[in-house]
Design an enzyme around this catalytic site. Structure first.
Site, PDB file in Angstrom:
ATOM      1  N   LYS A  79       0.859  -1.194   0.000  1.00  0.00           N
ATOM      2  CA  LYS A  79       0.000   0.000   0.000  1.00  0.00           C
ATOM      3  C   LYS A  79       0.892   1.240   0.000  1.00  0.00           C
ATOM      4  O   LYS A  79       1.909   1.266   0.704  1.00  0.00           O
ATOM      5  CB  LYS A  79      -0.891  -0.048   1.246  1.00  0.00           C
ATOM      6  CG  LYS A  79      -1.952   1.037   1.334  1.00  0.00           C
ATOM      7  CD  LYS A  79      -2.830   0.822   2.564  1.00  0.00           C
ATOM      8  CE  LYS A  79      -3.899   1.885   2.729  1.00  0.00           C
ATOM      9  NZ  LYS A  79      -4.774   1.641   3.903  1.00  0.00           N
ATOM     10  N   SER A 154      -9.773   1.520   3.066  1.00  0.00           N
ATOM     11  CA  SER A 154      -8.936   2.309   2.190  1.00  0.00           C
ATOM     12  C   SER A 154      -7.902   1.476   1.432  1.00  0.00           C
ATOM     13  O   SER A 154      -7.345   1.937   0.452  1.00  0.00           O
ATOM     14  CB  SER A 154      -8.208   3.388   2.998  1.00  0.00           C
ATOM     15  OG  SER A 154      -7.339   2.782   3.942  1.00  0.00           O
ATOM     16  N   SER A 178      -9.841  -0.902   7.290  1.00  0.00           N
ATOM     17  CA  SER A 178      -9.312  -0.793   5.926  1.00  0.00           C
ATOM     18  C   SER A 178      -8.576  -2.006   5.373  1.00  0.00           C
ATOM     19  O   SER A 178      -8.239  -2.017   4.187  1.00  0.00           O
ATOM     20  CB  SER A 178      -8.392   0.416   5.824  1.00  0.00           C
ATOM     21  OG  SER A 178      -9.157   1.563   5.699  1.00  0.00           O
TER      22      SER A 178
END
Ligand code: GLN
Length: 500
Positions: A79, A154, A178
């Site tokens: 990420k 997210s 997330s």
């Protein structure tokens, strides 16, 4: 079955036996990304050259008989919130568009020490604020099971790339759900570790008392393998806890005996999609058939989870994001524009203050600005006691609920989300609807406990459904073993989306 469809554990065995090389495996993933990521948008940047060079290096090491790390030769996507030395790390924000950190996050160091191949950086909601990956400043990510829908957020890119076979493993972060929510909506496994289990050093902060880094994978044993590399004490993170890391990947296959699972009644009924309710109830029945006993429990303050989270997280965010002022990091508003604007509106605001203001209004997207305003408001004099302090007290009660629950049961079983993946744009203009996506996940972060999401079914129109297990702090080993029991009894994890 092509090589990229296999699990990371299977690929690792093939690498070890010499049947495939890391260069071949990496190349296969790069080709897959080339073929499908235009329709998914999971990656912000694919690091083809460095990935291949790293793979070749590891293949050479193997050939030379040198000792290798636990992930030797396996590609991993990360990420874009984890600092990587001299490489752009944008956090999904314009603010950090040109930011290349001067150091590696500890988890990045851990991955490199384990001889993993870093494939690229995955898309995310800006500063990890969101539940759909629509808040990325760059482009949205689409759900591989239905590209008219969102992948969750997210860590939407991290979940979508694993689900669509663009990476065998990925690293995400979970502040209020997330990792678990996108894992559920994309049909993969995602683990949110106990607060303090994984070092946050080099993780760009959103809400420091809630943020945790964790693995996403196609199977539970793959998540266990990656977790073993991510976890551990780190003197560079004062909140990381110094207790040994169990060999998760070795114990994951051992079923648990006398497992007691707690079911929270108000997780069901009003508000939950009937298909999700029935899939989760079937999953509970499967555990019963595997010998688990089921007990009804209560988390009396869980109903206040969303309200509490959406005070504490924005408060911490408003403080953490104060550093993006145009002077220290990243984006800075154009000086000539600042001066021209001041001349035009005749304000007596100084050029420095106007530069701050312009930098932040141009560099941050709407959701990030909303959170900063919420947090600043709740922390301001006169409101601090009414909002922030009260939220902290409720947080304490939520933790107490969990402590009491874990005196009666080993784990809590329930849904991850109330609904399957929703259509792109459906909740984008309704922040409350978006915040409610985290109904079942935020309490684990507020209490600091561990949680895992794993596939437990599909809706009639083919969208994945997730099952959540939550365990007491530092019980990741048990959590993974319990998840593996379910996986062994079902085949949901073997289904993959068809992407044109
Ligand atoms: N959806 C939640 C939020 O927007 C959680 C985000 C996260 O876990 N990073 O705050």
């Amino acid at each position: 079955m092509s090589i990229i469809q296999k699990s990371a554990t299977e690929q690792l065995a093939l690498l070890q036996s010499g049947e495939i090389t890391s260069a071949e495996l990496t190349q296969a993933y790069l080709e897959r990304i080339n073929a499908v990521d235009t329709s998914v948008g999971a990656f912000l940047r694919v690091e083809s050259e460095t990935a291949l060079a790293q793979a070749v290096k590891i293949d050479r090491k193997r050939k030379a008989g040198e000792s290798l790390g636990k992930l030797a030769g396996l590609p991993v996507a990360i990420k874009d919130i984890l600092c990587t030395i001299n490489t752009p790390t944008t956090c999904g924000s314009r603010m950090l568009e040109n930011f290349a950190p001067p150091y590696n996050a500890t988890v990045v160091e851990n991955l490199l020490a384990a001889d993993a191949v870093i494939l690229g950086r995955t898309n995310m909601d800006e500063f990890a604020m969101g539940s759909s990956t629509e808040n990325s400043a760059y482009h949205p990510t689409y759900n591989p099971w239905d590209t008219s829908r969102i992948p969750g957020g997210s860590s939407g890119g991290a979940a979508a790339c694993v689900s669509a076979d663009m990476a065998p493993l990925s690293v995400g972060t979970d502040t209020g759900g997330s990792i678990r929510q996108p894992a559920a909506l994309c049909g993969c496994v995602g683990l949110k570790p106990t607060y303090g289990r994984v070092s946050r050093y080099g993780l760009i902060a959103f809400a420091s008392s809630l943020d945790q880094i964790g693995p996403l994978a196609k199977t539970v044993e793959d998540a266990a393998l990656l977790m073993e590399v991510l976890a551990g004490y780190d003197p560079l993170d004062s909140t990381s806890v110094n207790i040994p890391v169990p060999a998760y990947s070795e114990s994951v296959g051992k079923p648990l005996e006398n497992l007691t699972l707690g079911v929270v009644e108000h997780h069901f009924g009003e508000g939950i999609d009937p298909e999700i309710e029935s899939a989760v109830k079937q999953a509970i029945a499967i555990y019963e058939s595997l010998g688990a006993s089921i007990k009804n429990i209560e988390l009396p303050h869980a109903d206040y989870g969303i309200a509490t989270y959406y005070i504490i997280a924005p408060c911490e965010a408003s403080s953490n994001l104060a550093r993006y002022d145009g002077a220290h990091y990243g984006y800075r508003a154009d000086q000539a524009e600042v001066l021209a604007e001041l001349a035009e509106d005749g304000s007596d605001e100084g050029p420095l203050v106007r530069m701050y203001r312009k930098t932040r209004s141009q560099g941050f997207g709407a959701e990030v600005q909303r959170r900063i305003m919420l947090g600043t408001y709740a922390l301001s004099e006169g409101y601090y006691d009414a909002f922030y302090l009260k939220a902290q007290k409720v947080r304490r009660l939520i933790r107490k609920d969990y402590d009491q629950a874990f005196e009666q049961v080993d784990m809590i079983i329930g849904p991850v989300t109330a609904n399957p993946a929703f259509a792109k744009g459906e909740k984008a203009s309704d922040p409350m609807a978006m915040y409610l996506e985290d109904l079942y996940t935020v309490t684990a972060n507020l209490a600091g406990v561990a949680g895992i999401s794993l596939p437990c079914g599909f809706t009639e129109n083919g969208l994945p459904i997730g099952l959540q297990l939550q365990a007491a702090p530092f019980q990741e080993e048990k959590l993974l073993r319990a998840a593996q029991m379910f996986q062994n009894a079902t085949d949901f994890h073997t289904r993959r989306p068809e992407i044109s």
